[in-house]
Design a protein around this motif. Structure first.
Motif: not given
Lengths: 394, 327, 314
Positions: C51-52, C67-71, B14-17, C73-74
């Motif tokens: 932390l991803g 899920d740190p691999t998917r999200q 998700e999110g912009s790089p 930034l969150t």
């Protein structure tokens, strides 16, 4: 003021003395007539003279004595009013002459006319006296009537033929028939489209002096404007003196001639073309001449590798003051370098002068390459985007 | 996990790089513009620009001509022993660009700031991109300032305002200068990804620059001679060899930049390649090309520089993305 | 929502090397979890995966349900991370360093300023606000690191070897800060190879070795588990008889009894049972010459444990 008065007084005195000197011998001659002396003989070769008014008259006077030398006193005893008479001998004004026996002395009687004189016959008498005798020589002078002023033109070839580009040159002789010198103003009456000049001695003149009986050769130059139509044009030239005038009719026969010009609808003789691409440009061929142009052939000189063609290549006829549109097709060489080039375009009528014009061509490189560059950058950006998709967001 | 699977995961992220990109750009630009390193280089380029332009102005005043392009002359005129401004730019631009980039990533590693920064809600994409953009913007800012300074000097010293043609040409030249810097900037940044020591990265970048400045022309000549030998002495052979050599030298950004400078600052230059005599038949020499034609002439060069900058950035980016954070 | 970090069969391989091997970890909300293990045990890798920042080879992670691999930034927006070596931009001031982080977190300027002030207050660095970080001591940098984490008001803080390189006073102060944070309800996951400091603050501890979690439990549980044989009572008696040994074995909480030699008996116990041992010995007719006890700390056990493992590996 005082000084002038004195000079006047001196002149009066000297005249008085001269008068006394003349009177005294005359009295002496009268006192001793024919005593031991021979009679003097006075004669002239031409006792009657005809002159014009105002002219100075010179009359030869010869004096002879018979046996023994004598001093002969000379006198102009009769002279018209206003005239001045002098007797001259040996370059001097003389009053007496010494004459050898059996010989003669040569003298000159000079007469000056007064300013205002009427025509007619006048009498002058010269008297010669020796101590003992005297002799008279009457001379008749006729003042003849004055000649009136008169101007005349003379021309050999009053009719000339030529094209509108030629200058019509007439050789005209202007003569003053009168006895007075006059200043002559020259003018011309020419139809519209002609410019007339008078040339004398290599210079443009509008007036010139003419002496009595003098004649001068003048060149009349008539320059037609280029766009004049064919036809016969009368030109009248006038010479105006003080109160005399003369005029002469000349004729210029203008024959027709085409005059071509090459231009573009907007008048700019330049254009832009792309390398390796044929570009069409509109040209206008105009005939500003006085005759229609026939079979105008169009050609161009271009750098090698270039193709320059006209559509149509030949214009059958362009009437006077008409124009024809021609398409100029320029295809520069494939490897032509961008920049400005010069083409020479030429229009040649079947009869008449050809006309060439320089045409400036700006060769541009195709912007197709520009698009290639943009595509290159787009590919690079695409690579970055792929990399972001593939490796991004870590 | 295969690379493909990883790509799949990353695609699903998700999110912009580019989250946080502008924060990085702002910080890096502030760093660049206040660092002592940049101050020194700015002073250096300021002195050179001032000096060369002053000398050029003296010459222009000495020869009061009705030259249409006196502002271009400010960049190109030189007087012994001082080279012209474009001569100086040829090596000052790479110097500044390398100084901006050689410690971009390894500097973060060495200061132990990288993992702390990457623990923030941003992807690491933003970090390198931000550093690249900040470097490019800094170059743009510095050179724009220099350009304005030169215009100012010209206005005061020559008393003539530049015409639109001159302004256009100098703006294009400014763009070329920025991307000429950009290519060295991104190269230095790439080396900062590859080498852990900033000194090594700087040295590698300078070595690359030296290679292209000094050795590449020699190498291109030798390569052309061996690949297209002149066997029979035909003109075509000589031409083929010379063309190959020219093409090879154009791999060097220095050559590209020099040619851009020539074509943009001398409007009468019509071609940057070989001109055969017959191609000049009928040409009116000495007439300036219109601006867009000069730009077309250097278009491959300019777009090449820009594309090379972007591609090198892509390479640096991939290298950085593949790196493990833990040192 | 009491389980804020959950890993299931988390595995990370670097080529053939297995850094983390089927890790199952659960961290509860509000607790301080200590990840203990020697260097190279896979602690940092685990943290990076949480932390991803590194992708797991297999297995799954949930942090606060994400899920740190998917999200990532969150996750990173809610998790503060203090790396083992905290570095700052030396030429910038503390404030400038922090405002950069705030901007990276997308905080508006005013909010950022407010949070920076409060964070600096919490870590006692208010007066250093506008000083260049180059003048900071190691302890101050560590505290500044905490301040930086606090800016994003995290629900979870992960610290990698936070007390490493600190002097005892600095470490004590730091542990104090951790206690404060815990009191605020923030979940803390910290890794260390130095148990004795962590012991004081951790609610639960996981022993980590070669990518595997060997033991997990509260300090009490772990102590009990390990301290089951952690008390060693040495009884000196001139006449060791099997009867005495048998009698000692009957003592409750005595785990293991053995004669080391003719005069010394070792009793392993789960608690301090010296009184019972002495009474039993005397009741059994033995003479008591001496009674000593080794109360082994968790620290020692930990060190010993890994020493043994090292030997095995060697």
């Amino acid at each position: 003021m005082k000084r002038h008065g004195f000079t006047l007084f001196l002149a009066f005195v000297s005249v008085l003395i001269t008068a006394l000197a003349l009177v005294i011998p005359a009295n002496a001659q009268d006192i001793t007539p024919n005593s031991n002396s021979s009679n003097p003989i006075l004669y002239t070769t031409y006792p009657s003279v005809v002159v014009g008014p105002g002219e100075t008259i010179s009359v030869d006077v010869h004096v002879r004595v018979a046996s023994q030398p004598e001093v002969v006193r000379l006198e102009v005893s009769e002279v018209p009013e206003g005239w001045t008479a002098t007797i001259r001998g040996g370059g001097k004004t003389v009053q007496a002459v010494y004459v050898q026996a059996e010989s003669e002395a040569n003298l000159e009687l000079r007469l000056d006319q007064p300013k205002a004189i009427k025509a007619g016959t006048y009498r002058v008498v010269v008297t010669g006296r020796t101590a003992t005798a005297s002799a008279q020589l009457p001379i008749e002078i006729t003042i003849k009537e004055k000649q009136p002023s008169r101007l005349s033109f003379d021309v050999d070839l009053p009719v000339l033929r030529g094209s509108p580009t030629t200058t019509f040159r007439y050789s005209v002789t202007l003569k003053n028939e009168g006895d007075d010198e006059i200043t002559v103003n020259l003018s011309a009456n020419a139809p519209r489209g002609f410019q007339v000049n008078f040339r004398y001695g290599g210079q443009d003149v509008t007036s010139l002096p003419l002496g009595a009986k003098e004649s001068k050769s003048i060149t009349v130059e008539a320059q037609p404007l280029v766009d004049i139509t064919a036809g016969s044009y009368p030109i009248t030239i006038t010479a105006q003196g003080d109160d005399v005038q003369a005029s002469l009719d000349l004729t210029a026969e203008v024959t027709g001639q085409p005059s071509l010009s090459i231009t573009t609808p907007d008048g700019r003789l330049s254009g832009q073309v792309y390398t390796g691409r044929e570009t069409s440009l509109k040209l206008v061929v105009q005939n500003t001449g006085s005759a229609s142009a026939q079979g105008v052939k169009l050609s161009a000189s271009a750098p090698s590798g270039w193709t320059v063609t006209f559509d149509p290549e030949v214009l059958d006829e362009i009437a006077t003051n008409a124009q024809s549109e021609v398409t100029l097709k320029i295809k520069p060489a494939d490897n032509a370098i961008a920049g400005d080039y010069m083409l020479t375009l030429r229009a040649t009528p079947s009869q008449g002068a050809s006309k060439s014009v320089d045409f400036r061509v700006t060769v541009l490189t195709s912007t197709l390459w520009g698009i290639t560059g943009v595509v290159l950058i787009a590919i690079a950006v695409g690579v970055v985007m792929l990399a972001v998709i593939r490796f991004g967001r870590r | 996990m295969s690379a493909l699977e990883r790509a799949e995961i990353q695609r699903l992220r998700e999110g912009s790089p580019w989250t946080g990109l502008w924060a990085v750009v702002a910080k890096e630009m502030a760093d660049h513009l206040t660092s002592a390193r940049m101050r020194i280089l700015e002073l250096l380029i300021l002195l050179t620009a001032g000096g060369t332009v002053y000398v050029a102005m003296q010459q222009i005043r000495a020869s009061i001509g009705s030259d249409r392009f006196i502002y271009l002359k400010l960049f190109t005129l030189s007087q012994d022993p001082l080279p012209s401004l474009i001569g100086f730019l040829g090596f000052l631009v790479p110097l500044i660009a390398i100084a901006l980039g050689f410690d971009a990533v390894n500097g973060e590693f060495n200061r132990k700031t990288l993992s702390r920064i990457l623990a923030q809600p941003i992807y690491r994409d933003a970090l390198l991109s931000g550093k690249f953009l900040a470097g490019l913007f800094t170059l743009a800012l510095v050179f724009s300032a220099i350009w304005l300074l030169i215009f100012g000097m010209g206005l005061i010293g020559l008393g003539v305002a530049p015409n639109s043609e001159e302004v256009g040409r100098l703006l294009w030249f400014l763009l070329a200068t920025i991307f000429y810097g950009g290519i060295w900037l991104v190269l230095a940044q790439m080396f900062s990804v590859v080498f852990r020591q900033p000194a090594t990265a700087a040295l590698a970048a300078i070595a690359t620059w030296l290679f292209f400045t000094v050795f590449w022309n020699i190498l291109a000549s030798l390569l052309a001679q061996s690949l297209r030998p002149i066997q029979y002495g035909f003109l075509q052979e000589a031409l083929a060899q010379a063309e190959l050599e020219l093409a090879l030298t154009r791999i060097s950004p220095n050559t590209l930049y020099a040619e851009i400078a020539i074509a943009l600052l001398n409007p009468t230059v019509r071609s940057l390649g070989f001109v055969l005599p017959f191609q000049l038949e009928g040409a009116i020499l000495g007439t300036p090309l219109p601006l867009h034609q000069s730009v077309l002439l250097i278009w491959p060069h300019l777009t090449g520089l820009i594309a090379a900058t972007i591609l090198l950035f892509a390479l640096a980016y991939v290298l950085f993305q593949r790196q493990e954070i833990r040192a | 929502m009491s389980e804020v970090i959950v890993t299931k069969d988390l595995t990370k391989k670097y080529g053939d090397f297995v850094a983390v091997d089927h890790l199952n970890l659960i961290v509860h909300k509000g607790e301080v979890f200590g990840l203990l293990g020697p260097n190279g045990a896979g602690k940092t890798t685990t943290i990076l995966m949480i932390l991803g920042l590194t992708e797991p080879t297999s297995g799954s992670i949930r942090v606060l349900g994400f899920d740190p691999t998917r999200q990532p930034l969150t996750v990173k927006a809610h998790v503060g991370y203090l790396p083992d070596q905290v570095g700052f931009y030396d030429e910038l001031t503390a404030y400038e360093n922090l405002i950069y982080i705030a901007k990276l977190n997308g905080l508006p300027r005013e909010e950022a300023d407010r949070r920076i002030e409060s964070a600096l207050q919490k870590v006692n660095l208010v007066e250093m606000r506008d000083k260049a970080v180059s003048t900071f001591s190691r302890g101050m940098r560590q505290r500044l690191g905490v301040a930086e984490i606090l800016i994003k008001q995290p629900q979870i803080i992960i610290m990698d070897e936070p007390t490493q390189g600190l002097d005892p006073e600095g470490a004590r102060e730091f542990l104090e800060i951790i206690r404060t944070l815990r009191a605020e309800g923030i979940t803390i996951l910290l890794s260390s190879h130095l148990l004795h400091q962590v012991q004081a603050v951790c609610d639960r501890v996981g022993l980590f070795h070669r990518g595997k979690m060997m033991l997990v439990g509260t300090v009490d549980e772990l102590g009990r588990k390990v301290l089951g044989k952690a008390f060693r009572i040495y009884v000196e008696t001139p006449n060791t008889t099997p009867e005495i040994i048998e009698a000692l074995k009957q003592v409750p909480e005595a785990v293991n009894v053995r004669a080391l030699n003719t005069t010394t008996i070792e009793v392993e116990a789960t608690s301090d049972i010296r009184h019972e041992v002495a009474k039993t010995l005397i009741t059994a007719g033995g003479q008591l010459r001496g009674l000593s006890m080794e109360a082994q700390s968790l620290d020692e056990i930990y060190a010993q444990y890994f020493q043994e493992v090292e030997h095995v590996r060697a």
